[in-house]
Structure formats: structure tokens, C-alpha cells
Design a protein around this motif. Structure first.
Motif, mmCIF file in Angstrom:
data_model
loop_
_atom_site.group_PDB
_atom_site.id
_atom_site.type_symbol
_atom_site.label_atom_id
_atom_site.label_comp_id
_atom_site.label_asym_id
_atom_site.label_seq_id
_atom_site.Cartn_x
_atom_site.Cartn_y
_atom_site.Cartn_z
ATOM 1 N N SER A 90 -6.874 10.844 41.787
ATOM 2 C CA SER A 90 -7.014 9.524 41.150
ATOM 3 C C SER A 90 -6.344 8.502 42.059
ATOM 4 O O SER A 90 -5.596 8.876 42.979
ATOM 5 N N GLY A 91 -6.575 7.232 41.761
ATOM 6 C CA GLY A 91 -5.894 6.185 42.521
ATOM 7 C C GLY A 91 -4.387 6.307 42.361
ATOM 8 O O GLY A 91 -3.634 6.153 43.327
ATOM 9 N N LEU A 92 -3.946 6.600 41.147
ATOM 10 C CA LEU A 92 -2.499 6.705 40.941
ATOM 11 C C LEU A 92 -1.921 7.928 41.640
ATOM 12 O O LEU A 92 -0.778 7.897 42.104
ATOM 13 N N TYR A 115 -1.913 -4.030 39.635
ATOM 14 C CA TYR A 115 -2.434 -3.208 38.532
ATOM 15 C C TYR A 115 -1.260 -2.671 37.690
ATOM 16 O O TYR A 115 -0.263 -2.174 38.235
ATOM 17 N N THR A 118 0.009 0.868 38.374
ATOM 18 C CA THR A 118 0.823 1.011 39.586
ATOM 19 C C THR A 118 2.252 0.583 39.275
ATOM 20 O O THR A 118 3.224 1.252 39.657
ATOM 21 N N GLU A 158 -1.237 -5.892 46.747
ATOM 22 C CA GLU A 158 -2.677 -5.922 46.517
ATOM 23 C C GLU A 158 -3.176 -7.273 47.014
ATOM 24 O O GLU A 158 -2.476 -8.269 46.878
ATOM 25 N N ASP A 187 -3.014 -2.070 48.762
ATOM 26 C CA ASP A 187 -4.019 -1.545 47.843
ATOM 27 C C ASP A 187 -5.292 -2.360 48.069
ATOM 28 O O ASP A 187 -5.346 -3.555 47.742
ATOM 29 N N THR A 189 -8.313 -1.819 46.843
ATOM 30 C CA THR A 189 -9.336 -1.458 45.856
ATOM 31 C C THR A 189 -10.315 -2.601 45.599
ATOM 32 O O THR A 189 -11.525 -2.390 45.527
ATOM 33 N N PHE A 190 -9.806 -3.825 45.421
ATOM 34 C CA PHE A 190 -10.680 -4.949 45.069
ATOM 35 C C PHE A 190 -11.579 -5.349 46.231
ATOM 36 O O PHE A 190 -12.742 -5.675 46.037
ATOM 37 N N THR A 211 -12.052 5.396 42.222
ATOM 38 C CA THR A 211 -12.751 5.309 40.934
ATOM 39 C C THR A 211 -13.603 4.046 40.874
ATOM 40 O O THR A 211 -14.567 3.976 40.101
ATOM 41 N N VAL A 221 -13.355 9.824 38.952
ATOM 42 C CA VAL A 221 -11.998 9.278 39.115
ATOM 43 C C VAL A 221 -11.462 9.825 40.432
ATOM 44 O O VAL A 221 -11.545 11.031 40.688
ATOM 45 N N GLY A 222 -10.938 8.936 41.282
ATOM 46 C CA GLY A 222 -10.425 9.411 42.573
ATOM 47 C C GLY A 222 -9.528 8.395 43.237
ATOM 48 O O GLY A 222 -9.451 7.230 42.820
ATOM 49 N N LEU A 341 -13.459 -1.066 36.766
ATOM 50 C CA LEU A 341 -14.143 -2.118 37.535
ATOM 51 C C LEU A 341 -14.879 -1.480 38.704
ATOM 52 O O LEU A 341 -14.707 -0.294 38.978
#
Ligand SMILES: Cc1ncc(COP(=O)(O)O)c(C=O)c1O
Length: 409
Positions: A90-92, A115, A118, A158, A187, A189-190, A211, A221-222, A341
């Protein structure tokens, strides 16, 4: 490396290929036995050895290494411009693996918007294990100097942030942090590596919730970490194996499949997001629109410099407070009210009560009149009509005083 044996992959000079080509081919040679063009899902948990300690093809045990995971790791590392890539469950789990370089007594500085999960990991898990942290407004990188102590080891940021879409000057934060002797984790992700490559801006490691946009279809989920730092890479190899929060071969396959279309998806996410910003701008229930693509966004110039686009996430604040925000979030038909998202379907949420509830009462608490959109790939006019109708509903269920309302319409 793009795809192993060049005879098989057809790629002899990986550096010569563009983002989309690498997304489709990096780490993914044609199967040498069948010619299959898709990386197989390799389910074996253990692998034959020719002699004790001499695995036939480099793999020993599924937690330690797996061919499908290897393909996925090579591919996303290539997209981030990194020499090393590591997939997590997962991301976490990916964040956790990076944070494990810290020791009791060490201090971490994190941006004051991030997030909520986090923050919870840093505050409640690593905090309980003796790792200190403080939140800093990273839009003013020099503030790091005031917050820095002899125990500070890491800056975590982020950009754009979740959920306020704040843009941080990654190059400037890296310059100050490196001067002070720390490392920077971004991070991504966005933005995704399609729009922003933090390692090229000086970051020491990049982390993803895979994810989201990497997977892109709300079915896996990753998490992922990319780095060029050999010592961090050694730590991550060790942590993947010693802790074992690794994704299944099927999850690796799904994420790798998602990554192949990352570029075209991001282009469309962004085009529709820009159209929805116009809908929000024109609606009198809307107090402010948070999107880095707007020329009046405080981070717009930095975003133009360090990103190649502005992405598909849009947040906005409403007149009428939390009641209005909850009303909009519950009144859409095309947007689904849900956490998460970055996937094909558009999602809407109330961060204060949902994704960021764990930051309540902290320096990272988010405003309760905030709504976050993850703009998906549906017909753009359907999204615009749906959002407009939900905004109209906010005027009914949480009327603000006329003087408070946006005069644009
Ligand atoms: C920016 C960001 N980082 C990390 C995470 C954690 O990822 P995951 O939910 O895959 O554990 C999320 C989840 O929403 C996120 O939005």
C-alpha cells in the motif's frame, strides 16, 4: 534497463525512449518461452536453485523477489528517472518503509498539508516509537532553517498537497535540506511521474500511493518508492524482505497494466479538471477554487516550472460551511461520494470528515467547508452538469447570507 535481453525486448538504448514508450515496455521483455507481449503473472512462491545458494534465475522466495514485481519495479523506476524502484502492499506501507530509516530521537519535518493517513503514521506509529516531528509551511523553504534541530534527519513533502493543492518548490526545499544535512522525500501521488519527476529536482526518494493514478482503475491497493540513493536502496531491499509488506503478483500485474495508460489518462484528467474549474469559478456558492493550473494560484509559477501539467485534482471551499460542503458531496450522480482518487471514475469527498479526519486538531487540520474532486474520465459535459446541479443544491440546503455569496453570477 528497459526490458532485459535486448534480443527479446527489441530495446537496445533505453535512454532514447520517451515516457509513454517506457510505460509500455520498460522492464517488460516479450516472454522468452512463448513470445507473449504481456508480462506473465508469476504466482510461484519459491524458485529452483541449481546449488545451495545459487538460484537458477536470481529469484529465491516470493517475499524477497518475484518476476512480475520485478517488471513493475523496473518500469516505474524508469518513469521516475530512478535507478532503484520498490513496490509495497500500500502507499502507507511504502511510506512506512522509508520512515524506518529514522531512529528514536530523530526528528522529521513535514509540510503542513499532507494526506491524513501519512500524518497518522508519522504521529501515532513513529511518534510512539520515539521519532519526533513538526509541521512546517514549506511554501517558504527558509522556514526549515527555524524548525531545524541537530536531530532533524528528513523532510517529507507532498506537491501538490492533499487536499489543499498547495505547490511546494521542490528544488528550493531540497537545496535548504541538503545544506542542513537532511534528506527529502517527495510524495508524488497527485502529480505522478508523467507530470513531475522529483528526483530530477533534487529529492532523495519519491513515494507513491500506487492505489491512485499509477493503478488508475480503483481495483488495486499499492505503494511505490523510487530512489537513486544506493544506501536508501539497500535499506528498502532489506525492509521489503524483512518486514514483508509486498504486493501480490496479481496486484503488480494490475498496477503495471494501469501504468501503460498513465500518460493518456493524465492528459484527459487534466483537460476535464480545467473545464470543471470554470464551472466552479462561475458558481455563486463557491468561495474559492484550489487548482494549480489557475494563474492566480499562489503556486502557479512554481507548478509551471516543475510540472509539465497541473493534474486532475481540484478542491474548493464553499460559502455555507460544512453543511454546504456535505450537501454538495452528497448531491452528485456522476461523481461518486467516496474516499481515494486518481482513477477512471470521478470521486467527490469531504476531506475534513473523510480522508483527513485523522488530522483533526493538528497543524494539518483541513477547513470544514472544503470539498475535493478527483476528476475522472467520464464525458466532460456530464461531469460539468453534475457538479453544477450539486452546487445549486448547496444553495438550497445551506443558504449563506447574500453578502457572502460569490458575485460572479
Ligand atoms: C498523497 C497520498 N499519499 C499516501 C497515501 C496512502 O496510500 P494508500 O492508501 O495506498 O496506503 C494516500 C492515500 O490516499 C495519499 O493520498
Amino acid at each position: 534497463m528497459l526490458g532485459g535481453d535486448p534480443q527479446v525486448s527489441g530495446f537496445e538504448d533505453p535512454g532514447a525512449f520517451g515516457f509513454e514508450t517506457r510505460a509500455i515496455r520498460a522492464g517488460q521483455p516479450h516472454d522468452p518461452y512463448t513470445g507473449a507481449v504481456v508480462t506473465p503473472i508469476s504466482l510461484a512462491t519459491t524458485f529452483a536453485q541449481d546449488a545451495v545458494g545459487r538460484p537458477r534465475h536470481g529469484y529465491e522466495y516470493g517475499r524477497t523477489g518475484n518476476p512480475t514485481r520485478h517488471a513493475y519495479q523496473v518500469c516505474v523506476a524508469s518513469l521516475e528517472g530512478a535507478r532503484h524502484g520498490f513496490a509495497f502492499a500500500s502507499g502507507l506501507a511504502a511510506c512506512d518503509a522509508l520512515l524506518r530509516v529514522l531512529r528514536p530521537g530523530d526528528c522529521l519535518l513535514l509540510g503542513d498539508d499532507a494526506y491524513g493517513g501519512t500524518f497518522r503514521l508519522i504521529d501515532s506509529v513513529f511518534g510512539n516509537a520515539g521519532v519526533e516531528h513538526a509541521a512546517v509551511d514549506l511554501t517558504a523553504p527558509d522556514k526549515l532553517r527555524d524548525a531545524w534541530t541537530p536531530s532533524t534527519r528528513m523532510v517529507w513533502l507532498e506537491s501538490p498537497t492533499n487536499p489543499l493543492l498547495t505547490v511546494v518548490d521542490i528544488e528550493a526545499v531540497c537545496a535548504v535540506t541538503h545544506e542542513l544535512g537532511g534528506i527529502v522525500v517527495v510524495d508524488n501521488t497527485f502529480a505522478t511521474p508523467y507530470l513531475q519527476q522529483p528526483l530530477a529536482l533534487g529529492a532523495d526518494a519519491v513515494v507513491h500511493s500506487a492505489t491512485k493514478y499509477l493503478g488508475g482503475h480503483s481495483d488495486v491497493v499499492g505503494g511505490f518508492v523510487a530512489t537513486d540513493d544506493d544506501r536508501l536502496a539497500d535499506h528498502l531491499v532489506f525492509t521489503q524482505n524483512a518486514v514483508g509488506a509486498v504486493p501480490s503478483p496479481f496486484d503488480c500485474y494490475l498496477t503495471l497494466r494501469g501504468v501503460k495508460t498513465l500518460g493518456v489518462r493524465m492528459d484527459r484528467h487534466e483537460a476535464s479538471a480545467q473545464a470543471l474549474v470554470e464551472v466552479l469559478d462561475a458558481h455563486r456558492a463557491v468561495r474559492s477554487v484550489l487548482y494549480p493550473g489557475r494563474p492566480d494560484h499562489p503556486g502557479h509559477d512554481i507548478a509551471r516550472r516543475q510540472m509539465s501539467g497541473f493534474g486532475g485534482m481540484v478542491s474548493f471551499r464553499l460559502y455555507g460551511g460544512r453543511a454546504a460542503a456535505e450537501c454538495v458531496a452528497s448531491s452528485t450522480r456522476v461523481f461518486t461520494l467516496a474516499e481515494s482518487l486518481g482513477a477512471v471514475e470521478s470521486l467527490i469527498e469531504h476531506p475534513g470528515a473523510m480522508t483527513h479526519a485523522s488530522a483533526a486538531g493538528s497543524a494539518l487540520e483541513v477547513p470544514d467547508d472544503l470539498v475535493r474532486l478527483s476528476v475522472g474520465l467520464e464525458t466532460a459535459s456530464d461531469l460539468a452538469d453534475d457538479l453544477g446541479t450539486a452546487l445549486d443544491a448547496a444553495l438550497e440546503c445551506a443558504p449563506a447570507s447574500p453578502s457572502e455569496l460569490n458575485p460572479v453570477s
